[in-house]
Write a protein that holds these residues in place. Structure first.
Motif, PDB file in Angstrom:
ATOM      1  N   VAL A   1     -15.839 -23.874   1.891  1.00 33.94           N
ATOM      2  CA  VAL A   1     -15.576 -22.552   2.464  1.00 33.94           C
ATOM      3  C   VAL A   1     -16.751 -22.183   3.350  1.00 33.94           C
ATOM      4  CG1 VAL A   1     -15.344 -20.087   1.969  1.00 33.94           C
ATOM      5  CG2 VAL A   1     -14.176 -21.751   0.525  1.00 33.94           C
ATOM      6  N   ILE A   2     -16.451 -21.611   4.509  1.00 33.32           N
ATOM      7  CA  ILE A   2     -17.517 -21.059   5.355  1.00 33.32           C
ATOM      8  C   ILE A   2     -17.437 -19.540   5.243  1.00 33.32           C
ATOM      9  CG2 ILE A   2     -18.349 -20.743   7.709  1.00 33.32           C
ATOM     10  CD1 ILE A   2     -17.423 -23.566   8.311  1.00 33.32           C
TER      11      ILE A   2
ATOM     12  N   ASP B   1      -5.766 -14.781   4.602  1.00 31.86           N
ATOM     13  CA  ASP B   1      -5.824 -13.358   4.915  1.00 31.86           C
ATOM     14  C   ASP B   1      -6.752 -12.608   3.963  1.00 31.86           C
ATOM     15  OD1 ASP B   1      -4.081 -13.735   6.966  1.00 31.86           O
ATOM     16  OD2 ASP B   1      -2.328 -12.910   5.952  1.00 31.86           O
ATOM     17  N   ASN B   2      -6.845 -13.086   2.731  1.00 35.56           N
ATOM     18  CA  ASN B   2      -7.646 -12.419   1.717  1.00 35.56           C
ATOM     19  C   ASN B   2      -8.851 -13.284   1.371  1.00 35.56           C
ATOM     20  OD1 ASN B   2      -8.549 -11.747  -1.100  1.00 35.56           O
ATOM     21  ND2 ASN B   2      -6.992 -10.172  -0.899  1.00 35.56           N
ATOM     22  N   GLY B   3     -10.051 -12.689   1.442  1.00 42.40           N
ATOM     23  CA  GLY B   3     -11.258 -13.446   1.173  1.00 42.40           C
ATOM     24  C   GLY B   3     -11.325 -14.030  -0.223  1.00 42.40           C
ATOM     25  N   GLY B   4     -10.651 -13.379  -1.193  1.00 47.19           N
ATOM     26  CA  GLY B   4     -10.661 -13.883  -2.549  1.00 47.19           C
ATOM     27  C   GLY B   4      -9.850 -15.150  -2.717  1.00 47.19           C
ATOM     28  N   PHE B   5      -8.729 -15.241  -2.010  1.00 52.59           N
ATOM     29  CA  PHE B   5      -7.845 -16.395  -2.163  1.00 52.59           C
ATOM     30  C   PHE B   5      -8.517 -17.696  -1.732  1.00 52.59           C
ATOM     31  CE2 PHE B   5      -3.987 -13.415  -1.452  1.00 52.59           C
ATOM     32  CZ  PHE B   5      -4.104 -12.966  -2.766  1.00 52.59           C
ATOM     33  N   VAL B   6      -9.389 -17.619  -0.730  1.00 51.21           N
ATOM     34  CA  VAL B   6     -10.036 -18.828  -0.237  1.00 51.21           C
ATOM     35  C   VAL B   6     -10.924 -19.439  -1.324  1.00 51.21           C
ATOM     36  CG1 VAL B   6     -12.030 -17.655   0.791  1.00 51.21           C
ATOM     37  CG2 VAL B   6     -11.296 -19.845   1.705  1.00 51.21           C
ATOM     38  N   PHE B   7     -11.573 -18.614  -2.123  1.00 44.74           N
ATOM     39  CA  PHE B   7     -12.400 -19.132  -3.213  1.00 44.74           C
ATOM     40  C   PHE B   7     -11.559 -19.645  -4.369  1.00 44.74           C
ATOM     41  CE2 PHE B   7     -15.786 -16.748  -1.093  1.00 44.74           C
ATOM     42  CZ  PHE B   7     -16.800 -17.701  -1.136  1.00 44.74           C
ATOM     43  N   ASN B   8     -10.409 -19.017  -4.589  1.00 39.53           N
ATOM     44  CA  ASN B   8      -9.503 -19.533  -5.620  1.00 39.53           C
ATOM     45  C   ASN B   8      -9.072 -20.951  -5.279  1.00 39.53           C
ATOM     46  OD1 ASN B   8      -9.627 -17.154  -7.040  1.00 39.53           O
ATOM     47  ND2 ASN B   8      -7.748 -16.308  -6.170  1.00 39.53           N
TER      48      ASN B   8
ATOM     49  N   ARG C   1     -11.199 -30.359   4.313  1.00 36.43           N
ATOM     50  CA  ARG C   1     -10.399 -29.126   4.354  1.00 36.43           C
ATOM     51  C   ARG C   1     -11.346 -27.933   4.186  1.00 36.43           C
ATOM     52  NH1 ARG C   1      -6.961 -30.823  -0.728  1.00 36.43           N
ATOM     53  NH2 ARG C   1      -9.138 -31.228  -1.287  1.00 36.43           N
ATOM     54  N   VAL C   2     -11.432 -27.121   5.237  1.00 35.52           N
ATOM     55  CA  VAL C   2     -12.410 -26.029   5.259  1.00 35.52           C
ATOM     56  C   VAL C   2     -11.686 -24.687   5.316  1.00 35.52           C
ATOM     57  CG1 VAL C   2     -14.368 -25.022   6.478  1.00 35.52           C
ATOM     58  CG2 VAL C   2     -14.083 -27.516   6.412  1.00 35.52           C
ATOM     59  N   GLY C   3     -11.969 -23.810   4.370  1.00 39.08           N
ATOM     60  CA  GLY C   3     -11.329 -22.501   4.320  1.00 39.08           C
ATOM     61  C   GLY C   3     -12.140 -21.420   5.011  1.00 39.08           C
ATOM     62  N   VAL C   4     -11.442 -20.559   5.760  1.00 35.29           N
ATOM     63  CA  VAL C   4     -12.070 -19.415   6.434  1.00 35.29           C
ATOM     64  C   VAL C   4     -11.129 -18.224   6.350  1.00 35.29           C
ATOM     65  CG1 VAL C   4     -13.439 -20.794   8.048  1.00 35.29           C
ATOM     66  CG2 VAL C   4     -11.114 -20.128   8.665  1.00 35.29           C
ATOM     67  N   THR C   5     -11.666 -17.036   6.597  1.00 31.77           N
ATOM     68  CA  THR C   5     -10.842 -15.824   6.601  1.00 31.77           C
ATOM     69  C   THR C   5     -10.155 -15.670   7.947  1.00 31.77           C
ATOM     70  OG1 THR C   5     -12.396 -14.771   5.080  1.00 31.77           O
ATOM     71  CG2 THR C   5     -10.816 -13.339   6.210  1.00 31.77           C
ATOM     72  N   THR C   6      -8.845 -15.430   7.923  1.00 29.72           N
ATOM     73  CA  THR C   6      -8.059 -15.307   9.144  1.00 29.72           C
ATOM     74  C   THR C   6      -8.602 -14.213  10.068  1.00 29.72           C
ATOM     75  OG1 THR C   6      -6.086 -15.956   7.905  1.00 29.72           O
ATOM     76  CG2 THR C   6      -5.738 -14.937  10.066  1.00 29.72           C
ATOM     77  N   GLY C   7      -8.778 -14.543  11.330  1.00 30.11           N
ATOM     78  CA  GLY C   7      -9.196 -13.564  12.327  1.00 30.11           C
ATOM     79  C   GLY C   7     -10.674 -13.221  12.304  1.00 30.11           C
TER      80      GLY C   7
END
Length: 276
Positions: free
Chosen positions: A193-194, A176-183, A150-156
């Motif tokens: 996370v990339i 949508d929010n860069g902070g949420f992906v790290f949470n 499972r890899v998280g990225v910022t939308t768009g």
């Protein structure tokens, strides 16, 4: 309620909804630069949540590398004030096209897909994109280890574009929010996370997160100011401002302040351009 009253109410609601939806849309001046000089204001979009490029400081003021570059560009093109408009990466292109803002300056990469829709200035930034995982993670060491993860990225973002093109066997999850992906990384909802080296390390340091970057850089990306098509005066003025800022050391000074004292922004821009 009688049927015709109900229909009319629904129709009115629909119209009001359309008005609300279109509220952010504005008439785009024939010459954005001339208009900005006349009004003394230029509107610049950023996320305000992607350090070190744009963020809110401890006084809730917009700050960061792109923010200071934008202010200096505005001064050099003859505009007294910058109004920063908070938005997400996924909205930047459409926001320009409906006149919500005049420029986008937030670590935006001029990809071929984006260049079909909007114009870009000369590059003023560059960065490496890396894999970030929890310190305790010993399974993921490089790109090939992201299979079925499972890899998280910022939308768009260009991170999402790259991930979807190159990690077809991974579970790509967007935020949508860069902070949420790290949470979610910290909470174990995603495995990796990339994100840029600078953004990831800055976020980890500020929030004291137990994360690390692994593997070699995945991609090397330039960033430039985005603007609506058909604005040659604006593009020319911004390009000149950026060229002058590179020549007189302003870009170097701002990048060392915000990205890191050892970081050679100008040298890496030149290297990235060679690789295109």
């Amino acid at each position: 309620m009688k049927l015709h009253h109900l229909v009319r109410s629904i129709a009115c609601a629909a119209v009001l909804g359309c008005v609300a939806y279109a509220a952010d849309a504005q008439i785009i001046p024939a010459d954005i630069l001339a208009n900005a000089r006349a009004t003394g204001v230029i509107r610049v979009a950023n996320t305000q949540s992607s350090p070190p490029w744009s963020l809110l400081d401890d006084k809730l003021q917009v700050a960061g590398y792109d923010v200071e570059v934008a202010k200096e560009v505005a001064r050099r093109i003859g505009v007294a004030k910058v109004v920063f408009v908070a938005d997400s990466f996924k909205n930047f292109v459409d926001g320009l096209k409906v006149g919500k803002y005049d420029l986008v300056m937030n670590d935006v990469t001029p990809t071929p897909e984006r260049e079909k829709q909007i114009d870009f200035s000369a590059p003023y930034g560059v960065e490496e994109f890396r894999i970030f995982v929890l310190n305790a993670n010993s399974d993921i060491k490089e790109k090939t280890d992201l299979k079925a993860k499972r890899v998280g990225v910022t939308t768009g973002s260009s991170n999402e574009t790259w991930a979807r093109a190159n990690l077809k066997e991974s579970d790509i999850r967007t935020y949508d929010n860069g902070g949420f992906v790290f949470n979610d990384l910290a909470n174990g909802r995603i495995d990796a996370v990339i994100v840029s080296h600078f953004g990831g390390m800055k976020y980890a340091t500020v929030n004291k997160l137990p994360i690390k970057e692994v593997g070699k850089p995945l991609t090397f990306q330039l960033s430039a100011a985005g603007m609506v098509k058909g604005q040659p005066a604006l593009k020319s003025a911004v390009n000149k401002a950026i060229a002058d800022m590179i020549a007189d050391g302003t870009i170097d000074r701002l990048s060392r302040k915000w990205v890191g004292p050892q970081y050679d922004m100008i040298g890496d821009i030149k290297e990235a351009l060679k690789q295109q």
